[in-house]
Motif scaffolding. Structure first.
Motif, short mmCIF file in Angstrom:
data_model
loop_
_atom_site.label_atom_id
_atom_site.label_comp_id
_atom_site.label_asym_id
_atom_site.label_seq_id
_atom_site.Cartn_x
_atom_site.Cartn_y
_atom_site.Cartn_z
N ALA A 100 0.83 -1.21 0.00
CA ALA A 100 0.00 0.00 0.00
C ALA A 100 0.87 1.25 0.00
O ALA A 100 0.59 2.22 -0.72
N ILE A 101 1.92 1.24 0.80
CA ILE A 101 2.82 2.39 0.86
C ILE A 101 3.50 2.61 -0.49
O ILE A 101 3.61 3.74 -0.98
N ARG A 102 3.94 1.53 -1.11
CA ARG A 102 4.60 1.63 -2.42
C ARG A 102 3.67 2.23 -3.47
O ARG A 102 4.05 3.11 -4.24
N GLU A 103 2.42 1.77 -3.49
CA GLU A 103 1.45 2.29 -4.45
C GLU A 103 1.14 3.76 -4.16
O GLU A 103 1.04 4.59 -5.08
N GLY A 104 0.98 4.09 -2.90
CA GLY A 104 0.68 5.46 -2.53
C GLY A 104 1.79 6.43 -2.89
O GLY A 104 1.55 7.52 -3.41
N LEU A 105 3.02 6.02 -2.63
CA LEU A 105 4.16 6.87 -2.97
C LEU A 105 4.27 7.07 -4.48
O LEU A 105 4.71 8.13 -4.95
N GLY A 106 3.87 6.05 -5.24
CA GLY A 106 3.88 6.18 -6.70
C GLY A 106 2.93 7.27 -7.16
O GLY A 106 3.25 8.05 -8.08
N VAL A 107 1.75 7.36 -6.54
CA VAL A 107 0.79 8.40 -6.88
C VAL A 107 1.34 9.78 -6.52
O VAL A 107 1.29 10.73 -7.31
N LEU A 108 1.91 9.89 -5.32
CA LEU A 108 2.43 11.17 -4.86
C LEU A 108 3.62 11.64 -5.68
O LEU A 108 3.82 12.85 -5.88
#
Length: 239
Positions: A100-108
């Motif tokens: 989840a953190i990896r996906e979220g950082l990709g968006v940011l």
């Protein structure tokens, strides 16, 4: 492209017509640049009402089950969620949080808005539960502000188990951005992550005026399910 078709033509106008949501603090959401919008999670409708009132596109992390249903219905559901700006995240297993953190950082990293529910799951009783620290990790690693958001009235409009929402007044409140730049480089310190997460949850609580429970929602749900199962064993229905 389909995101904006849903927002402005197919779904957004219908949601605004049915719920007529009142909005406060929309000026706190930045018009450009990466930011996290962290909100309480009371209803399935939350996924669609918040994007309907925001001027910018927002991407949410959503449970993978929405994208893996069988048959034509499952494929249509997956297409809808993808089109609505949702990213599937597998919440099972020890690496779920890191995914989840990896996906979220990709968006940011693309300068976009990321929507997240720090409780990790919908509230089953309308109360606000303890936040998970993933939101803090992403805020510190990406160096972005966190905008607290409170959904009010969506639990009454569509409580757990209700497929079709009822008409009920809804309020969406956005708070002032929270700046955690003072903790830059400290995303591996557990005490800092807990403090940041608790500050975010307190800001959400101040906006929502919910009752707060210092326990993870998933744990509370499991305990309630166990109590109900025990009651059924002890007091079986007389036929």
């Amino acid at each position: 492209m389909f995101y904006y078709l849903l927002k402005y033509v197919l779904l957004g106008p219908l949601l605004r017509l049915v719920f007529r949501p009142r909005i406060e603090g929309l000026q706190h959401v930045p018009s450009s640049g990466a930011a996290i919008v962290a909100g309480n999670h009371l209803s399935f409708s939350d996924h669609f009402l918040m994007p309907a009132v925001l001027k910018r596109r927002i991407t949410f992390l959503a449970k993978a089950e929405y994208f893996t249903g069988p048959g034509i219905k499952g494929r249509l559901t997956a297409f809808f969620f993808h089109s609505a700006g949702q990213i599937p995240v597998d919440r099972s297993g020890k690496d779920a949080g890191q995914a989840a953190i990896r996906e979220g950082l990709g968006v940011l990293s693309k300068g976009e808005l990321l929507g997240i529910y720090p409780e990790g799951t919908r509230s089953h009783d309308g109360r606000l539960y303890k936040g998970k620290v993933g939101v803090a990790v992403m805020a510190l690693k990406a160096g972005v502000p966190v905008i607290p958001c409170a959904m009010i009235g969506t639990f009454e409009a569509q409580p757990p188990g209700k497929k079709i929402p009822r008409v009920h007044p809804v309020m969406i409140r956005f708070g002032a951005p929270l700046d955690f730049s003072r903790y830059a480089g400290m995303e591996n310190e557990k005490a800092i992550l807990r403090a940041v997460t608790d500050e975010i949850m307190y800001s959400i609580l101040s906006l929502s005026e919910q009752e707060y429970v210092d326990q993870y929602a998933a744990v509370a749900k499991a305990e309630e399910a166990e109590r109900k199962a025990e009651d059924r064993r002890r007091f079986p229905k007389i036929r």
